[in-house]
Scaffold this motif. Sequence first.
Motif, PDB file in Angstrom:
ATOM      1  N   VAL A 112      69.931  22.166  81.381  1.00  0.00           N
ATOM      2  CA  VAL A 112      69.671  23.215  80.383  1.00  0.00           C
ATOM      3  C   VAL A 112      70.040  22.734  78.979  1.00  0.00           C
ATOM      4  CG1 VAL A 112      70.653  24.753  82.104  1.00  0.00           C
ATOM      5  CG2 VAL A 112      71.671  24.708  79.969  1.00  0.00           C
ATOM      6  N   LYS A 113      70.893  21.748  78.919  1.00  0.00           N
ATOM      7  CA  LYS A 113      71.308  21.257  77.593  1.00  0.00           C
ATOM      8  C   LYS A 113      70.198  20.413  76.963  1.00  0.00           C
ATOM      9  CE  LYS A 113      75.588  19.604  75.492  1.00  0.00           C
ATOM     10  NZ  LYS A 113      76.899  19.020  75.756  1.00  0.00           N
ATOM     11  N   GLY A 114      69.254  20.005  77.768  1.00  0.00           N
ATOM     12  CA  GLY A 114      68.124  19.251  77.233  1.00  0.00           C
ATOM     13  C   GLY A 114      68.477  17.797  76.957  1.00  0.00           C
ATOM     14  N   ILE A 115      67.839  17.246  75.944  1.00  0.00           N
ATOM     15  CA  ILE A 115      68.044  15.821  75.634  1.00  0.00           C
ATOM     16  C   ILE A 115      69.289  15.670  74.773  1.00  0.00           C
ATOM     17  CG2 ILE A 115      67.015  13.766  74.607  1.00  0.00           C
ATOM     18  CD1 ILE A 115      64.266  15.037  75.094  1.00  0.00           C
ATOM     19  N   ASN A 153      65.756  25.939  65.810  1.00  0.00           N
ATOM     20  CA  ASN A 153      67.137  25.531  66.059  1.00  0.00           C
ATOM     21  C   ASN A 153      67.521  24.267  65.342  1.00  0.00           C
ATOM     22  OD1 ASN A 153      68.354  27.295  67.768  1.00  0.00           O
ATOM     23  ND2 ASN A 153      67.397  26.437  69.596  1.00  0.00           N
ATOM     24  N   TYR A 154      66.572  23.633  64.719  1.00  0.00           N
ATOM     25  CA  TYR A 154      66.793  22.252  64.323  1.00  0.00           C
ATOM     26  C   TYR A 154      67.072  22.028  62.848  1.00  0.00           C
ATOM     27  CZ  TYR A 154      65.207  21.100  68.966  1.00  0.00           C
ATOM     28  OH  TYR A 154      65.109  21.008  70.320  1.00  0.00           O
ATOM     29  N   ARG A 181      68.169  14.214  65.772  1.00  0.00           N
ATOM     30  CA  ARG A 181      67.841  15.597  66.110  1.00  0.00           C
ATOM     31  C   ARG A 181      68.410  15.986  67.474  1.00  0.00           C
ATOM     32  NH1 ARG A 181      62.410  18.192  68.368  1.00  0.00           N
ATOM     33  NH2 ARG A 181      62.880  17.623  70.470  1.00  0.00           N
ATOM     34  N   SER A 241      74.112  17.010  70.023  1.00  0.00           N
ATOM     35  CA  SER A 241      74.487  18.323  70.561  1.00  0.00           C
ATOM     36  C   SER A 241      75.489  19.019  69.667  1.00  0.00           C
ATOM     37  CB  SER A 241      75.134  18.165  71.937  1.00  0.00           C
ATOM     38  OG  SER A 241      74.232  17.615  72.825  1.00  0.00           O
ATOM     39  N   SER A 242      75.660  20.294  69.962  1.00  0.00           N
ATOM     40  CA  SER A 242      76.716  21.051  69.290  1.00  0.00           C
ATOM     41  C   SER A 242      77.999  20.905  70.105  1.00  0.00           C
ATOM     42  CB  SER A 242      76.326  22.518  69.234  1.00  0.00           C
ATOM     43  OG  SER A 242      77.393  23.274  68.732  1.00  0.00           O
ATOM     44  N   TYR A 252      78.043  22.584  64.925  1.00  0.00           N
ATOM     45  CA  TYR A 252      76.888  23.129  64.209  1.00  0.00           C
ATOM     46  C   TYR A 252      77.363  24.169  63.187  1.00  0.00           C
ATOM     47  CZ  TYR A 252      73.345  21.292  67.571  1.00  0.00           C
ATOM     48  OH  TYR A 252      72.516  20.509  68.352  1.00  0.00           O
ATOM     49  N   TYR A 255      76.204  29.744  64.328  1.00  0.00           N
ATOM     50  CA  TYR A 255      75.217  29.256  65.292  1.00  0.00           C
ATOM     51  C   TYR A 255      75.781  29.338  66.707  1.00  0.00           C
ATOM     52  CZ  TYR A 255      71.935  26.378  67.820  1.00  0.00           C
ATOM     53  OH  TYR A 255      71.008  25.951  68.741  1.00  0.00           O
ATOM     54  N   LEU A 313      75.350  30.009  71.621  1.00  0.00           N
ATOM     55  CA  LEU A 313      75.983  29.277  72.727  1.00  0.00           C
ATOM     56  C   LEU A 313      77.237  29.969  73.266  1.00  0.00           C
ATOM     57  CD1 LEU A 313      75.682  25.668  71.165  1.00  0.00           C
ATOM     58  CD2 LEU A 313      74.249  26.622  72.954  1.00  0.00           C
ATOM     59  N   SER A 371      77.016  29.932  76.893  1.00  0.00           N
ATOM     60  CA  SER A 371      76.383  28.795  77.574  1.00  0.00           C
ATOM     61  C   SER A 371      76.833  27.437  77.066  1.00  0.00           C
ATOM     62  CB  SER A 371      74.862  28.914  77.420  1.00  0.00           C
ATOM     63  OG  SER A 371      74.542  28.913  76.035  1.00  0.00           O
ATOM     64  N   CYS A 372      77.773  27.403  76.121  1.00  0.00           N
ATOM     65  CA  CYS A 372      78.141  26.111  75.534  1.00  0.00           C
ATOM     66  C   CYS A 372      78.690  25.171  76.601  1.00  0.00           C
ATOM     67  CB  CYS A 372      79.178  26.299  74.417  1.00  0.00           C
ATOM     68  SG  CYS A 372      79.539  24.725  73.621  1.00  0.00           S
ATOM     69  N   CYS A 378      80.136  22.084  75.770  1.00  0.00           N
ATOM     70  CA  CYS A 378      80.806  20.980  75.074  1.00  0.00           C
ATOM     71  C   CYS A 378      82.049  20.524  75.824  1.00  0.00           C
ATOM     72  CB  CYS A 378      81.141  21.352  73.630  1.00  0.00           C
ATOM     73  SG  CYS A 378      82.508  22.505  73.464  1.00  0.00           S
TER      74      CYS A 378
HETATM   75  C1  LIG Z   1      69.237  20.897  67.806  1.00  0.00           C
HETATM   76  S1  LIG Z   1      68.845  21.100  69.459  1.00  0.00           S
HETATM   77  C2  LIG Z   1      69.582  19.666  70.173  1.00  0.00           C
HETATM   78  C3  LIG Z   1      68.589  18.889  70.974  1.00  0.00           C
HETATM   79  C4  LIG Z   1      68.204  19.538  72.290  1.00  0.00           C
HETATM   80  N1  LIG Z   1      69.211  19.248  73.293  1.00  0.00           N
HETATM   81  C5  LIG Z   1      66.845  19.070  72.762  1.00  0.00           C
HETATM   82  O1  LIG Z   1      66.670  18.731  73.928  1.00  0.00           O
HETATM   83  O2  LIG Z   1      65.903  19.084  71.968  1.00  0.00           O
HETATM   84  C6  LIG Z   1      69.880  22.422  69.920  1.00  0.00           C
HETATM   85  C7  LIG Z   1      69.666  22.885  71.337  1.00  0.00           C
HETATM   86  O3  LIG Z   1      70.287  21.967  72.270  1.00  0.00           O
HETATM   87  C8  LIG Z   1      71.011  22.666  73.273  1.00  0.00           C
HETATM   88  N2  LIG Z   1      72.458  22.418  73.067  1.00  0.00           N
HETATM   89  C9  LIG Z   1      73.023  21.752  72.043  1.00  0.00           C
HETATM   90  N3  LIG Z   1      74.366  21.728  72.167  1.00  0.00           N
HETATM   91  C10 LIG Z   1      74.658  22.404  73.287  1.00  0.00           C
HETATM   92  C11 LIG Z   1      75.874  22.734  73.940  1.00  0.00           C
HETATM   93  N4  LIG Z   1      77.064  22.381  73.468  1.00  0.00           N
HETATM   94  N5  LIG Z   1      75.803  23.445  75.090  1.00  0.00           N
HETATM   95  C12 LIG Z   1      74.610  23.831  75.607  1.00  0.00           C
HETATM   96  N6  LIG Z   1      73.418  23.547  75.027  1.00  0.00           N
HETATM   97  C13 LIG Z   1      73.433  22.847  73.882  1.00  0.00           C
HETATM   98  C14 LIG Z   1      70.707  24.135  73.077  1.00  0.00           C
HETATM   99  O4  LIG Z   1      69.579  24.430  73.846  1.00  0.00           O
HETATM  100  C15 LIG Z   1      70.363  24.212  71.608  1.00  0.00           C
HETATM  101  O5  LIG Z   1      69.525  25.281  71.320  1.00  0.00           O
END
Ligand SMILES: C[S@@+](CC[C@H](N)C(=O)[O-])C[C@H]1O[C@@H](n2cnc3c(N)ncnc32)[C@H](O)[C@@H]1O
Length: 507
Positions: free
Chosen positions: A308-311, A342-343, A400, A403-404, A445, A449, A454, A457-458, A460
């Motif tokens: 869920v945190k993505g890339i 978000n970016y 980009r 993460s936060s 961040y 924000y 978050l 769901s954070c 970190c």
């Molecule tokens: C600026 S984007 C960072 C890049 C993102 N991970 C991606 O795959 O494109 C911010 C998004 O990343 C995820 N994210 C960033 N920091 C996170 C954290 N500490 N915990 C959970 N999700 C996080 C959330 O979905 C957030 O909305």
Amino acid sequence: MNTRSKSAAQQTRSLRKRPVEKNEETQAVKIAKVEVEGQFYSVKAAPKSLWQAQRQMNEEIARSSSSNSQNTRKKSLRNKETMKFGNDKYLYTDHNENNDDRMWQNVKNALEARESVFGTDGVNLKLPSEQNMDSLCKAQDFRRWSFLQYSEKGCVLEDTVASDGKEIMRNMLKNSTEEDEKVARDEINKIIADAGSGIILKGSSSRREIKNGNFSVFVNKTQLENLTESAMAGLRFELIDRNIVDKAPFDKKIQTALENLEREEEKPPYKETHHYTCTPECVCCRPSGSFPAPPKGALEPLIHTKMVKGITLRSRQYFDVGESVTDFFGNVIHDGQMDDNNYAFELYSEVNDRKVFEKMIRNNESKSSRPLSEDYCKNLKELIGHNFSIDPKQKGSIGRFISSSCMGNLVPHVVYKNGINPLNAEIAFTACMPIYPQQELSFFYSCGYIYKNLKDSCLCGELCCIRNMHLFPYIRKDDVIKFYKKLYGRLHEEFKLRVLTKNSVNC
Ligand SMILES: C[S@@+](CC[C@H](N)C(=O)[O-])C[C@H]1O[C@@H](n2cnc3c(N)ncnc32)[C@H](O)[C@@H]1O
């Protein structure tokens, strides 16, 4: 539409601001003012010796990695298959070799480069010192107070945060029972025992590299099976190497001012530099080499273990505090162009930057550098009071994907790479804590924000994570110290095992 509440960085930006103290102004050529929330964050602009050293290191790393990459490129062309998500096609490479070996090879190259610059005795691989720990504890206190204050009052005013946040914490403690405390203690001990589990990003021997255009990301084999279209959205992304701007949507006056600045750059008032220039807050406002460029190939995008945190980005080398780690650029937009995004990172705002620009123009008579032309100043004045942001959502740098974190190991600085012009402004991220290979890159961040997006769901993993708000009154200084000892102990141990045993580094 109130776009202001939608920028990831807008509140970061206002948080970073603080009044300039008299004695700092006089040293401003040397000090880049950055976020100061507790001593730990008062990272100075890299001293000349550091940016020279980092530049040398970068060159060394580039030399050794270019010979390695020639060998691996041949291999990575083998076994390519295509994957389809909706209308998009992605290439993926099935690596049978252990991908982590490549990362550790990079770590070794970077360490050799470090040794070649600092000598083996001077190599600065370290666990946080007692002083770092002290600052970390203060910064964690501040963060906890800020979150509590934000949750009660919906904003963070720097001069009230300490006393208000403390008061809220005191009341929470007053209203708690012995049983509450016992439960909290168990939870805190568990977080300490797990320190690093979410931010030490280990690869696996079966990772796949997915490519779309020039951009690639690593996934573990099991993740590959679970990739959804939304997880792939991050791959619809184009790497670019400097800001781009579509001036058409700007107001006519801004358009003209920007175009005039660009025209004048054709005979630039400043030489193209290898390094970054000053922050806009710097009163000297001349290319004084405040930040070196980050090394190439030092970071690796990979899907986080919790998808869920993505890339996310992980480090492929060691960074010391103050070193440049990565940059951040993209489309330069103004507030009206921001969608639900978000970016975007806010560069200027009328409130924050008017004085800076005015000062910059006033201080145009510096003897140590070439003054800005009258026309240039006139065009800059035209831009005073307009908000610009960098949006890397579709096009930008891999910054980009940072993460936060409720703490963060990076701090952002607004810099000009090539002449004072909003279109040249970028964000340079420097390390505010030692960063080890395999560690995730993150920055704070902003309270706003994090609280809005978050809160539940954070991931970190920090002790002062917003998700641990119920534990805040029970967190003690020695908990913070134990947490970081555990985290850095783990990172350092693996570093020693994989790399240092073969080097004569005294750690
Ligand atoms: C600026 S984007 C960072 C890049 C993102 N991970 C991606 O795959 O494109 C911010 C998004 O990343 C995820 N994210 C960033 N920091 C996170 C954290 N500490 N915990 C959970 N999700 C996080 C959330 O979905 C957030 O909305």
